[in-house]
Design a protein around this motif. Structure first.
Motif, mmCIF file in Angstrom:
data_model
loop_
_atom_site.group_PDB
_atom_site.id
_atom_site.type_symbol
_atom_site.label_atom_id
_atom_site.label_comp_id
_atom_site.label_asym_id
_atom_site.label_seq_id
_atom_site.Cartn_x
_atom_site.Cartn_y
_atom_site.Cartn_z
ATOM 1 N N ALA A 214 -1.933 7.586 -2.300
ATOM 2 C CA ALA A 214 -0.984 6.595 -1.339
ATOM 3 C C ALA A 214 0.117 7.580 -0.678
ATOM 4 C CB ALA A 214 -0.129 5.829 -2.165
ATOM 5 N N ASP A 215 0.505 8.662 -1.121
ATOM 6 C CA ASP A 215 1.154 9.689 -0.233
ATOM 7 C C ASP A 215 0.667 10.336 0.839
ATOM 8 O OD1 ASP A 215 3.407 9.524 -2.264
ATOM 9 O OD2 ASP A 215 2.705 11.017 -3.424
ATOM 10 N N GLY B 127 1.334 8.251 8.663
ATOM 11 C CA GLY B 127 1.867 7.277 9.331
ATOM 12 C C GLY B 127 1.725 5.760 8.823
ATOM 13 N N VAL B 128 0.979 5.500 7.720
ATOM 14 C CA VAL B 128 0.840 4.110 7.098
ATOM 15 C C VAL B 128 2.000 3.886 6.368
ATOM 16 C CG1 VAL B 128 -1.010 2.846 5.654
ATOM 17 C CG2 VAL B 128 -1.685 4.599 6.979
ATOM 18 N N SER C 200 -0.107 1.089 2.364
ATOM 19 C CA SER C 200 -1.042 1.999 1.607
ATOM 20 C C SER C 200 -1.034 1.346 0.251
ATOM 21 C CB SER C 200 -0.225 3.271 1.602
ATOM 22 O OG SER C 200 1.188 3.149 0.932
ATOM 23 N N ALA C 201 -0.127 0.539 -0.315
ATOM 24 C CA ALA C 201 -0.406 0.121 -1.452
ATOM 25 C C ALA C 201 -1.476 -0.899 -1.675
ATOM 26 C CB ALA C 201 1.098 -0.546 -2.034
ATOM 27 N N GLY C 202 -1.490 -1.647 -0.623
ATOM 28 C CA GLY C 202 -2.471 -2.752 -0.294
ATOM 29 C C GLY C 202 -3.774 -2.213 -0.455
ATOM 30 N N ILE C 203 -4.058 -1.045 0.341
ATOM 31 C CA ILE C 203 -5.343 -0.274 0.533
ATOM 32 C C ILE C 203 -5.672 0.254 -0.828
ATOM 33 C CG2 ILE C 203 -6.470 1.715 1.312
ATOM 34 C CD1 ILE C 203 -4.562 1.376 3.865
ATOM 35 N N VAL C 204 -4.801 0.898 -1.702
ATOM 36 C CA VAL C 204 -5.038 1.316 -2.781
ATOM 37 C C VAL C 204 -5.526 0.187 -4.070
ATOM 38 C CG1 VAL C 204 -4.386 2.512 -5.075
ATOM 39 C CG2 VAL C 204 -3.629 3.279 -2.829
ATOM 40 N N VAL C 205 -5.069 -0.934 -3.930
ATOM 41 C CA VAL C 205 -5.000 -2.075 -4.671
ATOM 42 C C VAL C 205 -6.537 -2.358 -4.404
ATOM 43 C CG1 VAL C 205 -4.358 -4.426 -5.392
ATOM 44 C CG2 VAL C 205 -2.907 -2.718 -5.318
#
Length: 410
Positions: A56-57, A63-64, A69-74
């Motif tokens: 996520a970092d 620039g996300v 970024s949290a949604g992409i990881v989930v």
């Protein structure tokens, strides 16, 4: 009487403090056990969030936004879980159909042991006749429908999965705000410095441990798959995937895999050699992974006392079941990181210390001393600046008085 009274009061004070700590531990254990439905998925979400925090970092550095970024990881985690379930679903469906055949084969194997067991039963009857007592044993079998049990447990399991996913998303999206909020509650600069280092070490150690263990478990799964294929076991991919999944829980994984492989081999193989061969190959792979590969990959910084690891796994499995087994080692890493900064450990000068450890300890001690000196120097400069600001008006008063008295004299 005075010194005795003082010593007695000190003993009472220490005993009361120990009693309060024990009561707090019991209350904490009871709260953890009672709040399993909510606390277990939330703590697992925090653990997985620490693992995916570096990913996520990296997305946020490009620039996300943190929420995206949290949604992409989930979503990535859901895809991985779906692939794992698919990998297990097809072989398991085939094995469900073969359960009657395997059961008949196990009964045939058990019939071969009937004569030794009957001999043991005869010996037991003779011992009871010699002792002069009779012992009866009754076995009560409760009737239950597995489908009904699954139907009742499915809503609770679905709710826990939902709590896990929601907690993972919000933890990843607000982890920086959580860190800033905790640091803002620290009153001194030294406390903020230690708390920041605790956050950094916890995230670094947990993410590195889980990421490294995931890669190691994938390699173990591939090795077990090839070994089961070479040993002639049916569905070798299933056993490799199972070995990779349960390998997140040390000690328990080996017992589970040995039992499963032995039972499956008993139900599918003909002779004793082919029954013991899969178990032996797995034990060789597990020993190589646990004693050679994992210590080299994780290094000394993530090497924990095996006895503490065993206690942590036993406690968390007792409290939270399989989820507790997954969070046992990460929770131990969090605890050790916290204690390393809150209660710094001294160095035993009499014990032999390796050169690498001595150099690292000296370097860390030098950095900590330098940081403390910088803090003291900044505090001293700030105090001098405040004193200078306070003293300036008092220095101007004599000059101001002379300036006003001069016109009066003229």
């Amino acid at each position: 009487m005075g010194p005795r009274d003082t010593q007695f009061e000190r003993v009472l004070w220490n005993t009361a403090a120990i009693g309060i700590v024990l009561i707090a531990c019991v209350v904490a254990f009871a709260a953890i056990d009672a709040g399993q439905v909510i606390l277990a998925p939330v703590f697992l979400a925090v653990t997985i969030g620490l693992m995916f925090g570096p990913l996520a970092d990296r997305l946020e550095k490009r620039g996300v936004p943190s929420s995206l970024s949290a949604g992409i990881v989930v979503i990535l985690l859901i895809v991985l879980l779906a692939l794992g379930i698919t990998l297990f679903a097809v072989p398991l469906s085939q094995w469900v159909e073969r359960i009657p055949v395997i059961w008949d084969k196990l009964r045939e194997q058990a019939m071969a042991l009937r004569e030794p067991l009957s001999a043991v039963a005869t010996l037991q009857d003779q011992i009871q006749e010699i002792i002069g007592g009779t012992a009866t044993m009754s076995v009560a079998v409760e009737s239950g429908n597995p489908v009904t049990d699954i139907a009742f447990q499915a809503p609770a399991l679905g709710a826990q999965v939902l709590v896990f996913l929601v907690s993972l998303y919000f933890f990843l999206a607000t982890r920086h705000q959580i860190r800033v909020g905790v640091l803002s509650m620290c009153f001194t600069r030294r406390m903020r410095w230690r708390t920041a280092h605790v956050f950094r070490d916890v995230e670094t150690k947990v993410s590195r441990f889980l990421f490294s263990v995931t890669i190691i478990n994938f390699c173990v799964g591939v090795a077990v798959t090839l070994a089961m294929w070479a040993a002639g076991m049916p569905s070798p991919v299933l056993w490799g995937a199972l070995a990779a999944m349960v390998n997140y829980i040390p000690y328990v994984a080996q017992a589970v895999m040995v039992t499963v492989l032995f039972v499956v081999a008993m139900g599918t193989q003909d002779d004793l050699v082919h029954v013991l061969l899969p178990v032996g190959l797995y034990l060789v792979i597990s020993f190589s992974e646990g004693q050679l590969i994992t210590p080299q990959v994780l290094g000394r910084t993530l090497t924990l006392n095996p006895f503490l690891v065993f206690l942590s796994i036993g406690f968390w499995i007792w409290v939270w079941g399989p989820v507790g087994g997954l969070v046992a080692v990460p929770s131990l890493l969090m605890l050790t990181s916290f204690l390393d900064h809150v209660l710094p450990r001294g160095v035993d000068r009499e014990a032999p210390i390796p050169a690498r450890v001595r150099a690292r300890v000296v370097r860390e001690a030098g950095e900590e001393i330098a940081a403390r000196r910088r803090e003291e120097e900044e505090e001293r400069q700030a105090e001098e600046a405040e004193e200078a600001v306070v003293e300036k008006p008092s220095r101007r008063r004599p000059g101001a008085g002379k300036g006003t008295s001069a016109p009066a004299a003229s």
